[in-house]
Design a protein around this motif. Structure first.
Motif, PDB file in Angstrom:
ATOM      1  N   ARG A  82       7.674  -2.699  -5.513  1.00 35.30           N
ATOM      2  CA  ARG A  82       8.168  -1.996  -4.542  1.00 35.30           C
ATOM      3  C   ARG A  82       8.652  -2.437  -3.439  1.00 35.30           C
ATOM      4  O   ARG A  82       9.556  -2.371  -2.536  1.00 35.30           O
ATOM      5  N   ASN A 119       5.181  13.964  -0.833  1.00 33.91           N
ATOM      6  CA  ASN A 119       3.703  13.686  -0.122  1.00 33.91           C
ATOM      7  C   ASN A 119       3.509  15.067   0.765  1.00 33.91           C
ATOM      8  O   ASN A 119       2.803  15.404   1.453  1.00 33.91           O
ATOM      9  N   SER A 175       9.427   9.300  -0.912  1.00 34.89           N
ATOM     10  CA  SER A 175       8.017   9.502  -0.726  1.00 34.89           C
ATOM     11  C   SER A 175       7.452  10.556   0.086  1.00 34.89           C
ATOM     12  O   SER A 175       6.598  11.223  -0.179  1.00 34.89           O
ATOM     13  N   SER A 209       0.744  -1.236  -0.034  1.00 40.37           N
ATOM     14  CA  SER A 209       0.093   0.151  -0.080  1.00 40.37           C
ATOM     15  C   SER A 209       0.850   1.357   0.117  1.00 40.37           C
ATOM     16  O   SER A 209       2.024   1.403   0.741  1.00 40.37           O
ATOM     17  N   THR A 210       0.244   2.235  -0.767  1.00 41.53           N
ATOM     18  CA  THR A 210       1.277   3.568  -0.733  1.00 41.53           C
ATOM     19  C   THR A 210       0.426   4.477   0.251  1.00 41.53           C
ATOM     20  O   THR A 210       0.783   5.624   0.362  1.00 41.53           O
TER      21      THR A 210
END
Length: 373
Positions: free
Chosen positions: A167, A326, A322, A65-66
């Protein structure tokens, strides 16, 4: 009334007749509520250690999950499984599209399960650069293996990861090992320079080739050849046997041009047919010989240690990237700077420098605020 309305009236359902209730509504609601309930980290860990495949699948979905909210829980699950990991052998399998990777893995996997092995196949499907979607059809192509109770197949989308490695494949390996799988097979998207990512997480690297593809010598990718611990000429059946044997000779000659491996292992070249199963058992014998030799001379454990260090740096790089993308302020300024670069109002280098400066200043301010408390 028109003819059309008359026809509609003739085929319409009569009032007062309702469809029979064939499903218990309360049962449906119970199922929906159960699906909404998310298991705790401890429940997932316990389920994985007991070999529960539902828990394993849910945990893999969690680490893939991202969603930033899932990151901490995913880390807890991986950490909880770590003590029971590292008890498998990890085999990477790669080759150009059309070489027959899925068919080979099914034949190879069935051979291993018949030997009493527990096999987990992590199949990485390519993602579209346009829609970002992925077919995830590996289970469909491995009809026999997917029904084997000693096998577990998990297709994952490659996403934006170069070389076709999902990933979170590295963490998925740990979960599968904790669930009791002693042989992990990683199937990659195809051959490319960034296949080094696969090499950095497996113990044995197998390159699948086919004869008559025009790359026996001239088109050989030196990097991928140097990484391979074995080369298998697939589809050596029917009228293709003679060509496959000639390709084997050509590749054998090519392999002797490369410098000796650090492991002191001399890569083997062999042929096989995934349809007739000819040569499959010999491939496993070759891999077993490799593990016996490298465990004896200490290279097996040394490579595992090097891979762990490599993945520390990779994880840091991934988390920094990441975190950067974000940040709401970064997202806003990035869009502004993209337009400015397109209009030649600022250079790409100056735009990037401005974004990084904002990011690091935010980090320094957050640290300062934390220290003052």
């Amino acid at each position: 009334m028109s003819n059309l309305n008359k026809q509609a009236g003739n085929i319409s359902e009569k009032p007062g007749i309702s469809s029979p209730e064939i499903t218990n509504i309360s049962a449906i609601n119970q199922i929906k509520n159960k699906r909404r309930q998310q298991p705790t980290s401890e429940e997932l860990i316990n389920g994985i250690l007991e070999g529960n495949r539902t828990s394993l699948s849910r945990a893999i979905t969690l680490i893939e999950s991202t969603n930033p909210d899932h990151f901490e829980k995913a880390n807890e699950v991986v950490q909880g499984c770590l003590a029971q990991a590292n008890k498998s052998v990890r085999i990477g399998i790669t080759g150009v599209p059309g070489v027959g990777k899925s068919t080979f893995i099914e034949a190879f996997g069935k051979h291993l399960t018949q030997l009493g092995k527990k096999v987990a196949v992590l199949a990485v499907d390519p993602s579209s650069s346009l829609s970002h979607g992925s077919i995830l059809g590996d289970k469909t192509r491995m009809e026999e293996l997917v029904k084997d109770e000693n096998a577990f197949i998990r297709p994952s989308a490659s996403g934006e990861t170069l070389g076709g490695v999902a990933r979170k494949t590295r963490e998925t390996i740990i979960l599968c090992e904790a669930a009791g799988f002693d042989t992990i097979i990683i199937e990659t998207v195809g051959v490319g320079q960034s296949e080094t990512a696969v090499h950095s997480m497996v113990d044995f690297f197998l390159l699948l080739k086919i004869s008559g593809a025009g790359d026996e010598l001239q088109g050989i990718k030196r990097g991928i050849m140097e990484m391979a611990d074995a080369i298998v000429i697939n589809k050596a059946d029917g009228d293709n046997i003679k060509k496959a044997n000639q390709a084997k000779v050509d590749f054998n000659r090519a392999m002797h041009l490369f410098p000796p491996k650090k492991s002191n292992w001399q890569p083997k070249v062999t042929t096989c047919s995934s349809i007739t199963k000819e040569g499959i058992s010999e491939i496993w014998n070759t891999i077993s010989d490799y593990f016996e030799m490298t465990k004896k001379n200490g290279f097996f454990q040394e490579k595992r240690h090097e891979q762990n260090q490599f993945w520390i740096m990779e994880t840091i790089n991934e988390q920094l990237k990441s975190n950067f993308y974000n940040q709401p302020e970064i997202i806003s300024l990035l869009e502004q700077n993209k337009k400015a670069v397109q209009n030649n109002e600022i250079s790409p280098f100056a735009a990037a420098s401005e974004l990084l400066k904002l990011y690091f200043n935010k980090g320094a301010k957050a640290q300062s605020d934390k220290g003052s408390k």
